[in-house]
Design an enzyme around this catalytic site. Sequence first.
Site, short mmCIF file in Angstrom:
data_model
loop_
_atom_site.label_atom_id
_atom_site.label_comp_id
_atom_site.label_asym_id
_atom_site.label_seq_id
_atom_site.Cartn_x
_atom_site.Cartn_y
_atom_site.Cartn_z
N CYS A 85 -17.20 49.03 -51.80
CA CYS A 85 -18.04 47.98 -51.21
C CYS A 85 -19.43 48.55 -50.92
O CYS A 85 -19.56 49.60 -50.29
CB CYS A 85 -17.39 47.47 -49.92
SG CYS A 85 -18.41 46.29 -49.01
N GLU A 86 -20.45 47.86 -51.37
CA GLU A 86 -21.80 48.36 -51.20
C GLU A 86 -22.31 48.25 -49.77
O GLU A 86 -23.34 48.84 -49.42
CB GLU A 86 -22.77 47.65 -52.14
CG GLU A 86 -22.95 46.17 -51.86
CD GLU A 86 -23.85 45.51 -52.90
OE1 GLU A 86 -24.54 44.54 -52.54
OE2 GLU A 86 -23.85 45.93 -54.06
N HIS A 87 -21.62 47.52 -48.91
CA HIS A 87 -22.08 47.35 -47.53
C HIS A 87 -21.76 48.55 -46.66
O HIS A 87 -22.57 48.94 -45.80
CB HIS A 87 -21.46 46.09 -46.92
CG HIS A 87 -21.87 44.84 -47.62
ND1 HIS A 87 -21.09 43.70 -47.65
CD2 HIS A 87 -22.98 44.55 -48.35
CE1 HIS A 87 -21.70 42.76 -48.35
NE2 HIS A 87 -22.85 43.24 -48.78
N HIS A 88 -20.57 49.13 -46.83
CA HIS A 88 -20.16 50.27 -46.00
C HIS A 88 -19.70 51.47 -46.82
O HIS A 88 -19.28 52.48 -46.26
CB HIS A 88 -19.02 49.86 -45.06
CG HIS A 88 -19.38 48.76 -44.11
ND1 HIS A 88 -19.10 47.43 -44.39
CD2 HIS A 88 -20.01 48.78 -42.91
CE1 HIS A 88 -19.53 46.69 -43.39
NE2 HIS A 88 -20.09 47.46 -42.48
N GLN A 126 -16.95 41.94 -54.09
CA GLN A 126 -15.92 41.33 -54.94
C GLN A 126 -16.42 40.07 -55.62
O GLN A 126 -16.10 39.82 -56.79
CB GLN A 126 -14.67 41.04 -54.11
CG GLN A 126 -13.53 40.44 -54.92
CD GLN A 126 -12.26 40.28 -54.12
OE1 GLN A 126 -12.02 41.03 -53.18
NE2 GLN A 126 -11.46 39.28 -54.45
N HIS A 154 -9.73 45.04 -48.69
CA HIS A 154 -11.00 45.72 -48.44
C HIS A 154 -10.91 46.65 -47.24
O HIS A 154 -10.47 46.25 -46.15
CB HIS A 154 -12.10 44.69 -48.18
CG HIS A 154 -12.49 43.91 -49.40
ND1 HIS A 154 -13.71 44.05 -50.01
CD2 HIS A 154 -11.80 43.00 -50.13
CE1 HIS A 154 -13.77 43.25 -51.06
NE2 HIS A 154 -12.62 42.60 -51.15
N CYS A 156 -13.32 47.68 -45.45
CA CYS A 156 -14.17 47.25 -44.34
C CYS A 156 -13.51 46.18 -43.49
O CYS A 156 -13.96 45.91 -42.36
CB CYS A 156 -15.52 46.75 -44.88
SG CYS A 156 -15.41 45.43 -46.08
#
Length: 208
Positions: A85-88, A126, A154, A156
Amino acid sequence: MTVDSQRIERLTRELLEAIGEDPDRPGLKQTPARMAELYAEFFAGVGADAAEPLARTISVTRGPAPDTLPSGAVLLRDIRFRSVCEHHLLPFAGHAHLAYLPGEQVVGLGALVRVVEILAARPQVQERLGEQIADTIAEHLDTRGVLVVLDASHGCVTMRGGRQTEASTLTIAARGEYTDAAARAELISLIGPSTSSGPHGLERGLPG
Protein backbone atom coordinates in the site's frame (compact mmCIF):
# COMPACT_ATOMS: atom_id res chain seq x y z
CA MET A 1 14.27 -0.51 -13.15
CA THR A 2 16.84 -1.60 -10.55
CA VAL A 3 16.50 -0.33 -6.99
CA ASP A 4 19.40 1.56 -5.42
CA SER A 5 20.36 -1.07 -2.84
CA GLN A 6 23.12 0.98 -1.22
CA ARG A 7 20.81 3.93 -0.73
CA ILE A 8 18.10 1.71 0.76
CA GLU A 9 20.62 0.28 3.20
CA ARG A 10 21.77 3.76 4.20
CA LEU A 11 18.22 5.04 4.66
CA THR A 12 17.23 1.95 6.63
CA ARG A 13 20.06 2.66 9.07
CA GLU A 14 18.79 6.23 9.40
CA LEU A 15 15.25 4.99 9.99
CA LEU A 16 16.38 2.64 12.74
CA GLU A 17 18.28 5.47 14.37
CA ALA A 18 15.25 7.76 14.03
CA ILE A 19 13.09 5.37 16.08
CA GLY A 20 15.76 5.20 18.77
CA GLU A 21 17.34 1.88 17.80
CA ASP A 22 20.98 0.92 17.35
CA PRO A 23 21.45 -0.40 13.79
CA ASP A 24 24.75 -1.96 14.83
CA ARG A 25 23.35 -4.26 17.50
CA PRO A 26 23.46 -7.95 16.50
CA GLY A 27 19.74 -8.34 15.78
CA LEU A 28 19.66 -5.35 13.43
CA LYS A 29 23.10 -5.41 11.85
CA GLN A 30 21.91 -7.27 8.72
CA THR A 31 18.53 -5.52 8.56
CA PRO A 32 19.56 -2.78 6.07
CA ALA A 33 20.84 -5.40 3.60
CA ARG A 34 17.71 -7.50 4.10
CA MET A 35 15.51 -4.46 3.49
CA ALA A 36 17.34 -3.71 0.23
CA GLU A 37 16.78 -7.28 -0.93
CA LEU A 38 13.14 -7.17 0.14
CA TYR A 39 12.42 -3.90 -1.65
CA ALA A 40 14.10 -5.15 -4.82
CA GLU A 41 11.56 -7.99 -4.85
CA PHE A 42 8.49 -6.05 -3.70
CA PHE A 43 9.02 -3.20 -6.16
CA ALA A 44 10.34 -5.12 -9.17
CA GLY A 45 7.34 -3.92 -11.17
CA VAL A 46 8.28 -0.23 -10.99
CA GLY A 47 9.01 0.85 -14.56
CA ALA A 48 8.26 -2.62 -15.97
CA ASP A 49 5.97 -3.06 -18.99
CA ALA A 50 2.88 -4.93 -17.77
CA ALA A 51 1.71 -5.52 -21.36
CA GLU A 52 4.87 -7.41 -22.36
CA PRO A 53 3.54 -10.84 -21.23
CA LEU A 54 0.55 -10.38 -23.57
CA ALA A 55 2.67 -9.95 -26.69
CA ARG A 56 2.56 -13.66 -27.62
CA THR A 57 -0.98 -14.62 -28.56
CA ILE A 58 -2.54 -17.80 -29.93
CA SER A 59 -4.87 -17.81 -32.91
CA VAL A 60 -8.11 -19.61 -32.09
CA THR A 61 -9.14 -20.27 -35.70
CA ARG A 62 -5.64 -21.30 -36.82
CA GLY A 63 -4.49 -22.85 -33.56
CA PRO A 64 -4.51 -26.39 -32.15
CA ALA A 65 -8.29 -26.64 -32.54
CA PRO A 66 -9.03 -24.78 -35.79
CA ASP A 67 -12.72 -25.68 -35.78
CA THR A 68 -13.25 -23.91 -32.46
CA LEU A 69 -14.52 -20.35 -32.52
CA PRO A 70 -14.41 -18.08 -29.46
CA SER A 71 -17.76 -17.78 -27.76
CA GLY A 72 -17.64 -17.83 -23.96
CA ALA A 73 -15.39 -16.20 -21.41
CA VAL A 74 -11.93 -17.28 -20.33
CA LEU A 75 -11.91 -17.17 -16.53
CA LEU A 76 -8.83 -17.57 -14.33
CA ARG A 77 -9.66 -17.72 -10.63
CA ASP A 78 -7.72 -17.46 -7.39
CA ILE A 79 -4.48 -15.86 -8.57
CA ARG A 80 -2.60 -15.17 -5.36
CA PHE A 81 -0.98 -11.73 -5.27
CA ARG A 82 0.68 -9.39 -2.83
CA SER A 83 1.44 -5.72 -3.09
CA VAL A 84 2.43 -2.76 -0.92
CA CYS A 85 0.00 0.00 0.00
CA GLU A 86 1.46 3.34 -1.02
CA HIS A 87 -0.11 5.14 1.97
CA HIS A 88 1.79 3.33 4.75
CA LEU A 89 4.10 0.95 2.83
CA LEU A 90 2.37 -1.98 4.51
CA PRO A 91 1.56 -5.12 2.53
CA PHE A 92 -1.82 -6.17 1.22
CA ALA A 93 -2.47 -9.59 -0.24
CA GLY A 94 -5.27 -11.75 -1.55
CA HIS A 95 -6.67 -13.24 -4.73
CA ALA A 96 -7.31 -11.88 -8.21
CA HIS A 97 -10.00 -13.31 -10.49
CA LEU A 98 -9.66 -12.41 -14.18
CA ALA A 99 -12.00 -13.00 -17.09
CA TYR A 100 -12.12 -11.86 -20.69
CA LEU A 101 -14.26 -12.50 -23.73
CA PRO A 102 -11.74 -13.35 -26.48
CA GLY A 103 -11.92 -12.35 -30.08
CA GLU A 104 -9.86 -14.31 -32.59
CA GLN A 105 -6.74 -14.30 -30.38
CA VAL A 106 -6.22 -15.73 -26.91
CA VAL A 107 -3.20 -15.66 -24.63
CA GLY A 108 -1.50 -18.22 -22.45
CA LEU A 109 -2.95 -18.25 -18.93
CA GLY A 110 0.45 -17.68 -17.38
CA ALA A 111 0.63 -14.34 -19.17
CA LEU A 112 -2.41 -13.13 -17.23
CA VAL A 113 -0.71 -14.09 -13.98
CA ARG A 114 2.36 -12.10 -14.99
CA VAL A 115 0.26 -9.00 -15.68
CA VAL A 116 -1.05 -9.17 -12.11
CA GLU A 117 2.42 -9.77 -10.66
CA ILE A 118 4.06 -6.88 -12.52
CA LEU A 119 1.37 -4.35 -11.66
CA ALA A 120 1.22 -5.49 -8.02
CA ALA A 121 5.01 -5.18 -7.59
CA ARG A 122 4.99 -1.42 -7.09
CA PRO A 123 3.48 0.97 -4.53
CA GLN A 124 -0.25 0.56 -5.10
CA VAL A 125 -3.80 1.01 -3.94
CA GLN A 126 -6.16 -1.88 -4.61
CA GLU A 127 -8.67 0.22 -6.53
CA ARG A 128 -6.04 1.40 -9.01
CA LEU A 129 -4.44 -2.03 -9.29
CA GLY A 130 -7.69 -3.58 -10.50
CA GLU A 131 -8.24 -0.79 -13.02
CA GLN A 132 -4.68 -1.11 -14.35
CA ILE A 133 -5.03 -4.87 -14.81
CA ALA A 134 -8.33 -4.40 -16.65
CA ASP A 135 -6.89 -1.65 -18.88
CA THR A 136 -3.78 -3.68 -19.74
CA ILE A 137 -5.81 -6.71 -20.82
CA ALA A 138 -8.45 -4.67 -22.66
CA GLU A 139 -5.90 -2.58 -24.55
CA HIS A 140 -3.42 -5.30 -25.50
CA LEU A 141 -5.63 -8.31 -26.21
CA ASP A 142 -8.39 -8.87 -28.74
CA THR A 143 -11.25 -8.77 -26.23
CA ARG A 144 -14.94 -7.94 -26.16
CA GLY A 145 -15.04 -7.62 -22.41
CA VAL A 146 -12.78 -7.79 -19.34
CA LEU A 147 -13.61 -8.37 -15.69
CA VAL A 148 -11.15 -8.08 -12.79
CA VAL A 149 -12.17 -8.87 -9.20
CA LEU A 150 -9.64 -8.37 -6.41
CA ASP A 151 -10.22 -9.57 -2.85
CA ALA A 152 -7.47 -8.66 -0.41
CA SER A 153 -6.57 -8.14 3.23
CA HIS A 154 -4.70 -4.91 4.02
CA GLY A 155 -2.05 -4.47 6.67
CA CYS A 156 -3.11 -0.87 7.22
CA VAL A 157 -6.54 -2.19 8.29
CA THR A 158 -5.58 -5.41 10.07
CA MET A 159 -2.38 -4.25 11.83
CA ARG A 160 -2.99 -0.61 12.79
CA GLY A 161 -5.82 1.68 13.84
CA GLY A 162 -8.90 -0.39 14.60
CA ARG A 163 -7.01 -3.63 13.80
CA GLN A 164 -9.90 -5.30 12.01
CA THR A 165 -8.15 -8.62 11.52
CA GLU A 166 -11.03 -10.27 9.63
CA ALA A 167 -11.68 -7.39 7.23
CA SER A 168 -11.08 -7.79 3.50
CA THR A 169 -11.56 -5.39 0.61
CA LEU A 170 -13.35 -6.31 -2.61
CA THR A 171 -12.99 -4.29 -5.81
CA ILE A 172 -14.24 -4.82 -9.34
CA ALA A 173 -13.10 -3.36 -12.66
CA ALA A 174 -15.00 -4.03 -15.87
CA ARG A 175 -14.47 -3.16 -19.51
CA GLY A 176 -16.51 -3.70 -22.67
CA GLU A 177 -19.50 -6.04 -22.37
CA TYR A 178 -18.85 -6.61 -18.67
CA THR A 179 -19.67 -3.02 -17.77
CA ASP A 180 -23.25 -4.30 -17.87
CA ALA A 181 -24.17 -5.94 -14.53
CA ALA A 182 -26.33 -8.61 -16.18
CA ALA A 183 -23.52 -9.61 -18.54
CA ARG A 184 -21.12 -10.27 -15.67
CA ALA A 185 -23.62 -12.03 -13.38
CA GLU A 186 -22.68 -15.51 -14.64
CA LEU A 187 -18.99 -14.86 -14.08
CA ILE A 188 -19.60 -13.61 -10.55
CA SER A 189 -21.44 -16.83 -9.76
CA LEU A 190 -18.62 -18.91 -11.28
CA ILE A 191 -15.98 -17.10 -9.23
CA GLY A 192 -17.95 -18.04 -6.12
CA PRO A 193 -17.20 -17.10 -2.51
CA SER A 194 -14.11 -15.13 -1.66
CA THR A 195 -11.09 -17.22 -0.70
CA SER A 196 -8.62 -14.61 0.47
CA SER A 197 -9.48 -14.04 4.10
CA GLY A 198 -12.86 -15.32 5.10
CA PRO A 199 -16.41 -16.31 4.22
CA HIS A 200 -17.32 -13.16 2.28
CA GLY A 201 -19.44 -13.71 -0.82
CA LEU A 202 -18.48 -11.85 -3.96
CA GLU A 203 -22.06 -10.84 -4.61
CA ARG A 204 -22.06 -8.57 -1.56
CA GLY A 205 -20.84 -5.07 -2.19
CA LEU A 206 -20.48 -5.33 -5.96
CA PRO A 207 -21.79 -2.37 -7.91
CA GLY A 208 -24.91 -3.17 -9.90
